[in-house]
Structures are given as structure tokens and as C-alpha cells.
Design a protein around this motif. Structure first.
Motif, PDB file in Angstrom:
ATOM      1  N   GLN A 131      69.003  11.592  19.810  1.00 53.42           N
ATOM      2  CA  GLN A 131      67.906  12.286  20.495  1.00 53.42           C
ATOM      3  C   GLN A 131      67.382  13.453  19.669  1.00 53.42           C
ATOM      4  O   GLN A 131      66.169  13.645  19.546  1.00 53.42           O
ATOM      5  N   LYS A 132      68.282  14.214  19.085  1.00 46.61           N
ATOM      6  CA  LYS A 132      67.870  15.396  18.333  1.00 46.61           C
ATOM      7  C   LYS A 132      67.109  15.002  17.074  1.00 46.61           C
ATOM      8  O   LYS A 132      66.142  15.660  16.688  1.00 46.61           O
ATOM      9  N   GLU A 151      63.647  14.229  18.135  1.00 44.52           N
ATOM     10  CA  GLU A 151      62.883  15.438  18.442  1.00 44.52           C
ATOM     11  C   GLU A 151      62.397  16.144  17.178  1.00 44.52           C
ATOM     12  O   GLU A 151      61.309  16.712  17.154  1.00 44.52           O
ATOM     13  N   LEU A 152      63.206  16.106  16.124  1.00 50.42           N
ATOM     14  CA  LEU A 152      62.844  16.772  14.878  1.00 50.42           C
ATOM     15  C   LEU A 152      61.977  15.914  13.964  1.00 50.42           C
ATOM     16  O   LEU A 152      61.621  16.336  12.863  1.00 50.42           O
TER      17      LEU A 152
END
Length: 834
Positions: free
Chosen positions: A293-294, A297-298
């Protein structure tokens, strides 16, 4: 600041017959059988079968519950049942707990909680024991272990919904601050299990609630799932202006290690702390989901593979079988007679090729005949430790003689290709282009990785391949963002930090984190099997030693097993807790991870872990420090047999101890986390002669453990010297087959620029400065900062409420006359000065 007494270099000797840097002389040639017998006598048999071990967040549910109790506590199960039945008969007549409707059960629990609020400690303890009996599954009314575990979960959800956890949290605060109990324990010459009765009951109830509610099952009703999420939120965030629950447990650990509370049941505290962190932050699989997920997002590309699944599909490398060694030693002449003979090289090549995996010759083998002979001859850096990893996973290229065929090891099909996708860092591409430009055009272009003018076509292809495998980590993005925030604090504004459970835990731990890490390592040192008893070491056995010491041999044997089991559980909980914290903080922000890592390193965590592994690790993993008839929940539904030697030795039939193998893998992962990409810490591995210690662990045939051992060996091969690499070629081959490749990492030859002299102290100091700048910017927010915004609005400035002294309104008129009206104002001077 006191640090745990982890050993220095002198306390971590290499094996007496080996050396860590490969500079020792080769031992006199002996027959293989002699070497084999010597190893078997000193270390036990190396014929370890492949261990069918599945790594996870924790062991099975029943095993995790049973480890909460020491065998010394078994008599208290009866006391808990008696306290419940005495109270239940008074409140509910003519029925049993399992016969009541849910509403009647809730009514009874509410009555129990009301009776907890009494002044008398004895009455309060009896009610707490009755609650503990409910959490333990009302085993007096059950017929099987499955029933006990089922009703334990049911009762724990019921207890939580009635507010039991909050009530027990208040009681826990009272017991922690109980100066009378602390003073009594400090005055005693020996603390026993009787000194922690109240704390053990409270912590047991809280642990059972956390562990049972944490467990997710598909058959759980909707109300239980809602309760689970509510409970997780309560434990994660500060409720009613109180700190998160994990911080209270951390404070108990530091208070115990400081010597102010020697009666704390530290095993229960650590188990509860580990499970609370796992419950609130998430386990290993949840971490993988958060990482995906991270990255999304990035704006980073998705992960090439799921590391958990890759490791699960890997096979353990096989050490040479005893029969094959005997066959070869009988068929082949001694190595000393092969030197100087032309035909010997062909025999050596045949033998080496028959051992190589993938039907190909060793990639690291040189063409020097002397090197080939030295590699095959017994060297004291190789054979006297644990032997090399002979990878007999596939049919050999040259078939063995007919007489040898029945003696060959089992043949399996190994998957083609390497298990991991290779990775390349941006720094690696820049370094490659810098070297190429210096070589072909005589100047460099800094960090420009796009301009390839003047470079030959093969360099173009190399750069293209490197860029195809370029990997940008979350940490790289976080470091870059932090640099920009430091450079431009005004234009970029204040960073928006999401209030996640991990972030809240870090904020709470920040200022006491060094004390927390030192306390955990002190306990780990005291629990390590290689530690010797010292008078000044902390006593971690307060919650396992009985009031009256054993008087018979059987009682002493039982207590000895209990003490060893107690230490193993402590090692398991600390290793899992530290690994979870490191992984979550690294994902949350790289400098949070670096902060906790640096304090672990400063507290001698690296030599402490090496000290732990400087033992016969195979014996530790196969240790049977358990008495199955005394384990919960089985011990609650059957009459305990009479204590005999047979009942003590009747344990599980597993080929290994799950918790010990789990602990070893956790500690190896922890060591990898601390040393990865840190040259100064890698040099610590070399200085403490970790290579022979780690190689000995390769005897354990478990793929995950071997992978992390090989990673640790790979990062230090460039520092160990050519002789070590030449004497350990099969270990080098195992590294090549199992560890991820960094395309231009020169680990196998030691020509990398990172292997040259390095200012290690400056490296740590620079990292520390970056960490302090991050913590100061994000968490230290002084009111009078030069970057704080200025309010220029006259109305809002005049409308601010100021705190004035209580007697100011009596004399404010006098103050106005003296400070305002009587003071002349020279407007010309004001204009000139400004």
C-alpha cells in the motif's frame, strides 16, 4: 548509562580449530573418517533431517496459551476453580456456567466486577482468580482440550464486552505502584513465585483476553469482529488521557531491570507486550500488505515478488551424508598423495563436478591446480567446524562408480533459475557510470545517469540492464523527502504526519527508548543459554521458583526443565518483539528505524546475538524442555500422573522445538536488519569472528534459517580475505544460489570500493546527526522558534487572553500610571530607530 554485559571480542572466540579470517595454517591431513568422528564426538551428529518448519507470527493457539504458565503454577489452576465455584454457588444456585443464558452470564460478570472494588486484598484476589478461571475456559465443566479452548475464547469476548479489561488495567496500575510489595521483595534474600501472585493473576487475565481476541477465525460472529477492532483501537491509542498500553508494559520492564521491582513476573510481561504490539501494529503478513500500500501511495512500482512466499518455497541445502563421506574416503587416496600428480586434477574435477548443483562447475573455481587441491584438502577453517555444504540436490554431471551409486544422497529436482529478482540501487548505477566515464572519456558528469555520449555500445547495454532492475525503496523516498524538508522548512511548510498506531507508539517511546532497549537486552543476556551465572546479573526466575525448593531428584529435574523452558520463552518473546518493532518503524519512517537500531548497536546487541549463536545450535533447536502432561490446556481436564522419570521424559514427538527455531530465525533477521548496508557494523561481525559461528548454524537444515545465515556471511566475505573465500567455496556457491543478487556487487572478490579503508566512526556520527535532526524537526516544537508564524492582526493580538497574577486587578491602575501614562514617548526617536 549502564549497558548489558555483552561480551567483547575476547568473549567470542572462533571454534578452537578454525579461524575467522582465513589466515591460519592448514591442519595436517587426516582421513575423512577421523575428521567425521572428531566432529561427531564434539558437536554431535551432523545428519540433521530437513525440518518441516513453517515460519509465522506465532506458534499454534494452544501452544501460545500454554507458554503463559510455568509448571510451578499448575497448582493454581485448582485454586482458581475453587474461588470461582465458591462465588458462583452463592450468586447462581443450582446451575453451572455453561447452562446459563448469555444475559445471565453477563449479569454474573457484572457482579464479579462490582466485587473487585473492595479494600481487602485477599477478597479482591479471590474475585480476580474467579475471573481468571472464566478466561481459562471453565475447564471444570469441559471434557476435552478443544472445549476448553472454545470456552476460553467465548468467555474472553464476554469479559471484554462487560469492561473487564479496563477494570484489570486499573488494578494493574495499583499493583505496579504498590511500594509495600516492592519493599518486601527487595528485603528478601530470594524472590519466589509467591511474591508476584496478584500481578500474575492480573497479567494472565489480560494476556488471555489479548491472545483470544487477537485470533481471527472465519466462523467468528459479527459482534466479535466489531469487538476485536474496538479492542485494537483501545490498545493502540491514548484513551482517557492515558498512554498506550504497550508503554505501561515497557515501563514495567525498565522498572524490573533497574532493580526496583524484582518481583515482577517478567516472562508474562514480555509475552503480553509482544502480543499487544503484534495485535495493534500487525504481524508479518500485515506488514507485507502495508508495504504494498505504501509503495502505491508513493508512486513506486509494485514489488517484484512476495518475499514470504519465496522463502517458503526454498529448499534447505544438504550437508554431506555420512555414508557418502565414508565411501569417498575408502575409494580415494589421501590428499597428500595427490599433490604434484597430473592425473590428480582430473580426479578432483570429477569429484567437484559431481557435487555441484545445476549440472555445472562452480562459478568461483579458479584454474590454478594448487587452488583446486587446497580446496579439496581438509582445512582447519572448514572441516573442523561443521564441514562444507555439499549441495546434493540434483544428479551429478559425471556418474559415480557403480560401487558408490547406492551411497548417494537423495536426489530431488531443484527449480531452475535463481529464487530472487536482482536489484540495483541508484547509487550503483551512478558508481558504474562514473567508473566507465573515467575509463573511456576521462571525466565524470556527477549524478547524471542518462547521458551516455562517448561510451561504447556494451556500456549502453549494461546501463539499460541495470536500469531495468533498478529498485527504489520506501526508505530512499523518505530520506530524500527529509533532506528537502531540512533545506526548505519555510516553503514546504509543516509535514502532515498521520496518527497511525505505529506513529503514536514511537512518539510515546521516543524519550525513554534507550532505556527500553538496554532493559530488553539485559533480560535477553540473562536468558541466553551461553550466559554464565553472575552475582550482579538480574534474576529473571522470580516467577518460576517455588517457595520451597525441591527436595527430591524428580522435583529437581522438573524444576530444571521448567527453568530452561522459562528462559526459552523469554528469548522467543524478546526476539519477536524487537523484530516487529524494527520492521514497523522502518516502514513508518526510516529514521525511526535507524534510531532504535543505533541504540541496539550501542547497547552491544551485535556481540550479544553472536554470543547466543556461539553454542551447538542444532542441540538448542532440538532441545525438549517441556513436559507435555503438564501443558495447558491438557493439564486442566485430566488427573496429573504421579511424577516419575517416564512422565518427565514423555514430551512431544516433534523433531525440533518450534519456539527455539523461531527465536533463532528472529535473531538472525534482527542481526541482518542492524548490519545491512552499514560497513561499520559489518566490520563488527568480522572483528568478533562471526564467520565460524554462523557457519556452524548452517548444519540446521531449514531454508529460512540458512538464508539469513548466508546473507550475514555474504556481507562480510569481502573483508575476510582471499584465503577464507578459497577455503569456503561451497559456502560461496550456496550464497550465490540462495541470496538475492545485486548486479554490480563485488562481494565474491573483494574489489568493491566499499571494502577499502572506511571512516566507520564518521559514518555512525553522520547517521546520528540525521536522526537527531529528524526527531528535533518532527517532535521537538519549541514555542519561540524563529520559524514560528507571526500574528500581525491587531484585533486577534488584542483579543488574546493573557494569564495575569491574581492580585493584578488591585494595582492595575497604579501600573498604568507608572508604566504607560508617566512615560514620555518620543515619536521621532522611534521613527529614527526603525
Amino acid at each position: 548509562m549502564e549497558e548489558p554485559g555483552a561480551p567483547g571480542a575476547g568473549s567470542l572466540p572462533a571454534n578452537g580449530n578454525g579461524n575467522g579470517n582465513g589466515n591460519g595454517k592448514t591442519a595436517a591431513p587426516k582421513g575423512r573418517e577421523a575428521f567425521r568422528n572428531q566432529r561427531r564426538e564434539s558437536e554431535g551428529s551432523v545428519d540433521c533431517p530437513t525440518l518441516e518448519f513453517e515460519y509465522g507470527d506465532a506458534d499454534g493457539h494452544a501452544a501460545e496459551l500454554s507458554e503463559l504458565y510455568s509448571y510451578t503454577e499448575n497448582l493454581e489452576f485448582t485454586a482458581n476453580r475453587r474461588c470461582f465455584e465458591e462465588d458462583f454457588k452463592i450468586q447462581v444456585q443450582g446451575k453451572e456456567w455453561l447452562e446459563l443464558e448469555e444475559d445471565a452470564q453477563k449479569t454474573y460478570v457484572m457482579g464479579l466486577l462490582d466485587r473487585l472494588e473492595v479494600v481487602s486484598r485477599e477478597r479482591r484476589l479471590k474475585v480476580a482468580r474467579a475471573v481468571l478461571y472464566l478466561a481459562q475456559g471453565t475447564f471444570g465443566e469441559c471434557d476435552s482440550e478443544v472445549d476448553v479452548l472454545h470456552w476460553s475464547r467465548y468467555n474472553c469476548f464476554l469479559l471484554y464486552q462487560m469492561g473487564t479489561f479496563s477494570a484489570f488495567l486499573e488494578l494493574l496500575h495499583m499493583e505496579i505502584d504498590n511500594s509495600q510489595a516492592c519493599g518486601s521483595a527487595l528485603r528478601k534474600p530470594a524472590v519466589s513465585i509467591a511474591d508476584s501472585t496478584e500481578l500474575r493473576v492480573l497479567l494472565s487475565v489480560m494476556y488471555l483476553m489479548v491472545e483470544n481476541i487477537r485470533l481471527e477465525r472465519e466462523t467468528d460472529p459479527c459482534g466479535w469482529r466489531t469487538a476485536r477492532e474496538t479492542f485494537r483501537t483501545e490498545l493502540s491509542f491514548s484513551m482517557h488521557n492515558e498512554e498506550p498500553f504497550a508503554l505501561l508494559l515497557f515501563s514495567m520492564v525498565t522498572k524490573f531491570c533497574s532493580g526496583l521491582a524484582p518481583h515482577f513476573p517478567i516472562k508474562k510481561v514480555l509475552l503480553l507486550l509482544w502480543k499487544v504490539v503484534m495485535f495493534t501494529l500487525g504481524g508479518f503478513e500485515h506488514l507485507q500488505t502495508l508495504k504494498i500500500q505504501k509503495r502505491a501511495e508513493l508512486g513506486l512500482p509494485p514489488l517484484a515478488e512476495d518475499s514470504i512466499q519465496v522463502v517458503k518455497s526454498m529448499r534447505a541445502a544438504s550437508p554431506p551424508s555420512y555414508t557418502l563421506d565414508l565411501g569417498e574416503s575408502q575409494l580415494a587416496p589421501p590428499p597428500s598423495k595427490l599433490r604434484g600428480r597430473r592425473g590428480s586434477r582430473r580426479q578432483l574435477l570429477t569429484k567437484q563436478d559431481s557435487l555441484d548443483i545445476y549440472n555445472e562447475r562452480d562459478l568461483f573455481k579458479t584454474e590454478d591446480p594448487a587452488t583446486e587441491e587446497e580446496e579439496d584438502s581438509p582445512s582447519d577453517g572448514e572441516r573442523t567446524l561443521d564441514g562444507e555444504l555439499d549441495l546434493l540436490e540434483q544428479d551429478p554431471l559425471v556418474p559415480p562408480p557403480p560401487s558408490q551409486a547406492p551411497l548417494s544422497a537423495e536426489r530431488v529436482t531443484f527449480p531452475k533459475g535463481l529464487p530472487w529478482a536482482p536489484k540495483v540501487r541508484q547509487k550503483d548505477i551512478e558508481h558504474f557510470l562514473e567508473m566507465s566515464r573515467n575509463k573511456f572519456i576521462g571525466f565524470t558528469l556527477g549524478q547524471d545517469t542518462d547521458t551516455l555520449v562517448g561510451l561504447p555500445r556494451p556500456i549502453h547495454e549494461s546501463v539499460k540492464t541495470l536500469k531495468q532492475h533498478k529498485y527504489i525503496s520506501i526508505a530512499d523516498v523518505q530520506i530524500k523527502n527529509e533532506e528537502e524538508l531540512e533545506k526548505c522548512p519555510m516553503s514546504l511548510g509543516e509535514e502532515v504526519v498521520p496518527e497511525t498506531p505505529c506513529e503514536i507508539l514511537y512518539q510515546g517511546m521516543l524519550y525513554s527508548l534507550p532505556q527500553y532497549m538496554i532493559a530488553l537486552l539485559k533480560i535477553l543476556l540473562a536468558a541466553a543459554p551461553t550466559s554464565k551465572a553472575k552475582t550482579d546479573s538480574i534474576n529473571i526466575l522470580a516467577d518460576v521458583l517455588p517457595e520451597e525448593m525441591p527436595i527430591t531428584v524428580l522435583q529437581s529435574m522438573k524444576l530444571g526443565i521448567d527453568v530452561n523452558r522459562h528462559k526459552e520463552i523469554i528469548v522467543k518473546s524478546i526476539s519477536a518483539l524487537l523484530l516487529l518493532l524494527l520492521k514497523h518503524f522502518k516502514l513508518n519512517h526510516i529514521y525511526q528505524f535507524e534510531y532504535i537500531s543505533q541504540h541496539l548497536v550501542f547497547a552491544n546487541c551485535i556481540p550479544l546475538i553472536l554470543k547466543f549463536f556461539n553454542q551447538n545450535i542444532l542441540s538448542y533447536i532440538t532441545a525438549k524442555n517441556s513436559i507435555s502432561v503438564l501443558d495447558y490446556p491438557g493439564c486442566t481436564i485430566q488427573d496429573l500422573p504421579e511424577l516419575t522419570t517416564e512422565s518427565l521424559e514423555t514430551g512431544d514427538n516433534n523433531q525440533f522445538c518450534w519456539r527455539n527455531l523461531f527465536s533463532c530465525i528472529n535473531l538472525l533477521r534482527l542481526l541482518n536488519k542492524l548490519t545491512k548496508w552499514k560497513h561499520s557494523r559489518t566490520m563488527m561481525l568480522v572483528v568478533f569472528k562471526s564467520a565460524p559461528i554462523l557457519k556452524r548454524a548452517l548444519k540446521v537444515k531449514q531454508a529460512m534459517l540458512q538464508l539469513y545465515v548466508l546473507k550475514l556471511l555474504k556481507m562480510q566475505t569481502k573483508y575476510l580475505g582471499r584465503q577464507w573465500r578459497k577455503s569456503n567455496m561451497k559456502t560461496m556457491s550456496a550464497i550465490y544460489q540462495k541470496v538475492r543478487h545485486r548486479m554490480n556487487d563485488d562481494w565474491a572478490y573483494g574489489n568493491d570500493i566499499d571494502a577499502r579503508p572506511w571512516d566507520f566512526q564518521a559514518e555512525e556520527c553522520t547517521l546520528r546527526a540525521n536522526i537527531e535532526a529528524f526527531n528535533s524537526r518532527r517532535y521537538d516544537k519549541p514555542q519561540d522558534s524563529e520559524f514560528s508564524p507571526v500574528d500581525n492582526c491587531l484585533q486577534s493580538v488584542l483579543g488574546q487572553r493573557l494569564d495575569l497574577p491574581e492580585d493584578f486587578h488591585y494595582s492595575y491602575e497604579l501600573w498604568l500610571e507608572r508604566e504607560v501614562f508617566s512615560q514620555p514617548i518620543c515619536w521621532e526617536e522611534l521613527l529614527q530607530n526603525h
